[in-house]
Design an enzyme around this catalytic site. Structure first.
Site, mmCIF file in Angstrom:
data_model
loop_
_atom_site.group_PDB
_atom_site.id
_atom_site.type_symbol
_atom_site.label_atom_id
_atom_site.label_comp_id
_atom_site.label_asym_id
_atom_site.label_seq_id
_atom_site.Cartn_x
_atom_site.Cartn_y
_atom_site.Cartn_z
ATOM 1 N N ASP A 36 84.639 -37.401 8.659
ATOM 2 C CA ASP A 36 84.533 -36.892 10.038
ATOM 3 C C ASP A 36 84.825 -38.052 10.987
ATOM 4 O OD1 ASP A 36 82.691 -34.410 11.605
ATOM 5 O OD2 ASP A 36 83.273 -36.228 12.654
ATOM 6 N N GLU A 47 87.756 -33.151 10.742
ATOM 7 C CA GLU A 47 86.803 -33.119 9.637
ATOM 8 C C GLU A 47 87.425 -32.463 8.403
ATOM 9 O OE1 GLU A 47 83.607 -30.663 10.952
ATOM 10 O OE2 GLU A 47 82.569 -30.774 9.035
HETATM 11 P P1 TTP Z 1 82.627 -33.575 16.365
HETATM 12 O O1 TTP Z 1 83.090 -34.170 15.062
HETATM 13 O O2 TTP Z 1 81.459 -32.656 16.312
HETATM 14 O O3 TTP Z 1 82.232 -34.739 17.370
HETATM 15 P P2 TTP Z 1 82.908 -36.136 17.607
HETATM 16 O O4 TTP Z 1 83.984 -36.431 16.626
HETATM 17 O O5 TTP Z 1 83.314 -36.245 19.035
HETATM 18 O O6 TTP Z 1 81.702 -37.155 17.416
HETATM 19 P P3 TTP Z 1 80.954 -37.536 16.055
HETATM 20 O O7 TTP Z 1 81.601 -36.760 14.947
HETATM 21 O O8 TTP Z 1 81.132 -39.020 15.915
HETATM 22 O O9 TTP Z 1 79.530 -37.145 16.280
HETATM 23 O O10 TTP Z 1 83.803 -32.812 17.061
HETATM 24 C C1 TTP Z 1 85.150 -33.241 16.967
HETATM 25 C C2 TTP Z 1 85.848 -33.001 18.285
HETATM 26 O O11 TTP Z 1 85.769 -31.632 18.638
HETATM 27 C C3 TTP Z 1 85.221 -33.757 19.441
HETATM 28 O O12 TTP Z 1 85.730 -35.086 19.569
HETATM 29 C C4 TTP Z 1 85.562 -32.890 20.614
HETATM 30 C C5 TTP Z 1 85.624 -31.495 20.048
HETATM 31 N N1 TTP Z 1 84.379 -30.769 20.400
HETATM 32 C C6 TTP Z 1 84.365 -30.021 21.560
HETATM 33 O O13 TTP Z 1 85.378 -29.932 22.267
HETATM 34 N N2 TTP Z 1 83.202 -29.385 21.911
HETATM 35 C C7 TTP Z 1 82.054 -29.478 21.171
HETATM 36 O O14 TTP Z 1 81.017 -28.900 21.534
HETATM 37 C C8 TTP Z 1 82.092 -30.258 19.961
HETATM 38 C C9 TTP Z 1 80.840 -30.412 19.129
HETATM 39 C C10 TTP Z 1 83.270 -30.897 19.634
HETATM 40 MG MG MG Z 2 83.671 -36.102 14.598
#
Ligand code: TTP
Ligand code: MG
Length: 356
Positions: free
Chosen positions: A9, A105
């Site tokens: 991820d 992911e």
């Molecule tokens: P995530 O993998 O949940 O979050 P992240 O990569 O930003 O942070 P981390 O994994 O380190 O905790 O989501 C991947 C991408 O999806 C994120 O960069 C932006 C998008 N996203 C949204 O647009 N809205 C949301 O509510 C979430 C959770 C993610």
């Molecule tokens: Mg992420």
């Protein structure tokens, strides 16, 4: 045979891409989602902004109150998708057993590669490759199944690498808060907390029959999950697929057409991403709707000719939803499939060309 699964991820994905594009942003609180005056929500933010309590899905106005000196950016989704595609290609260079779960992911089943290298070595070299080629960090969890690998990755964030040895799954999970278990949403967490169940070890102590009495079929899920047991295989795809689909089961059944349309669009993106990766075109689009009572329908629409045009294919899937969804009945599952595939010519884009 025991499996070896990696869960990868990306860290603060959208924000990290903005930082990779503009090094001036490095080390600063960066919030992606829009202007703080707008009514939108935070897509994501850098870990520097998270230190102030900013989180995904939070209203931008609240993010501004928590971190007024942050740099707020609109976001550039097509750029993020291009990065995603590059990273996914690294996974496929390692193994065909790849299940892409979302834009940042994936699960990799690397069981067949272990022996020559250790899982730690594979994961470390993948992290290095992604960093060198894109400037981005990710976190990787290694375990004997998808559930534990995913939780290990999330526990190791940011820029982490955590392997849970075979047999240590239940012990690893026990001190974690109950919401670390996928499937335990906010509502379930509240219910469990009311009963004094806060950590995974609290839930490990509840006997199976009691869990089934209280939570029905979910009781089984909790019983096995809290012990780190999960038999789901990595859903990888064959060389020349006959169809490419994506579907999701809602935690709570849904009947809001706007939300269903958004979900269908997100699923379409996943299916389309794979169409693009295989460099194929599709002639038929199908949707699958499963209602609360498990009645399931599939409906298809056939195009005049094969197409790899995202707009045309997406519009066909949305049109099917609007035509066939019976608005008064909540859905528990929605899916979309691209069918009647053929090899197609894809114009190379800027991102397919070697970068200077
Ligand atoms: P995530 O993998 O949940 O979050 P992240 O990569 O930003 O942070 P981390 O994994 O380190 O905790 O989501 C991947 C991408 O999806 C994120 O960069 C932006 C998008 N996203 C949204 O647009 N809205 C949301 O509510 C979430 C959770 C993610
Ligand atoms: Mg992420």
């Amino acid at each position: 045979m025991n499996r070896c699964i990696l869960h990868i991820d990306m860290d603060a994905f959208f924000a990290s891409i903005e930082i990779a594009q503009n090094p001036f942003l490095r080390g600063k609180p960066v919030i992606v989602g829009g202007h703080p005056d707008s009514r939108g929500v935070v897509s994501t933010c850098s870990y520097e902004a998270r230190a102030f309590g900013v989180r995904s899905a939070m209203p931008l106005s609240k993010a501004y109150r928590l971190c007024p000196h942050a740099i707020f950016l609109e976001g550039n989704y097509s750029l993020y998708k291009q990065y995603s595609r590059k990273i996914i290609d690294f996974f496929y260079a390692l193994t065909p057993y790849v299940e892409v779960v979302s834009i940042d992911e994936a699960y990799l089943d690397v069981s067949a590669l272990i022996g020559h290298s250790t899982a730690q070595q594979l994961a470390a070299s993948l992290k290095q490759q992604i960093l060198t080629e894109t400037g981005l960090t990710c976190s990787i969890g290694i375990a004997c199944n998808k559930l534990v690998a995913k939780i290990a990755a999330s526990q190791s964030k940011p820029n982490g690498l955590l392997e849970i040895p075979l047999g240590a799954e239940a012990e690893f999970l026990s001190p974690l808060p109950i919401q670390s278990i996928p499937g335990v949403g906010v509502r379930t967490q509240e219910i469990l907390n009311r009963e004094g169940i806060r950590t995974v070890s609290d839930l490990q102590a509840v006997p199976l029959d009691e869990l089934i009495r209280t939570y029905g079929a979910w009781g089984y899920h909790y019983y096995h999950s809290v012990r780190g047991k999960d038999n789901r295989p990595v859903h990888w795809e064959e060389e020349n697929p006959k169809s490419l689909g994506a579907e999701t089961t809602f935690e709570v059944d849904q009947s809001d057409l706007t939300l269903l349309s958004q979900e269908l669009q997100a699923l379409f993106e996943r299916a389309y991403h794979r169409l693009r990766r295989y460099k194929m075109r599709a002639k038929r689009v199908s949707i699958k709707l499963r209602y609360s009572d498990f009645t399931t329908i599939t409906r298809s629409s056939t195009l005049i000719s094969h197409s790899n045009d995202a707009k045309i294919l997406e519009a066909a899937s949305l049109e099917l939803l609007h035509r066939h969804y019976q608005g008064n009945q909540p859905l528990r599952l929605i899916g979309v499939t691209l069918e009647q595939l053929t090899d197609g010519y894809w114009q190379p884009t800027f991102w397919d060309l070697p970068q200077a």
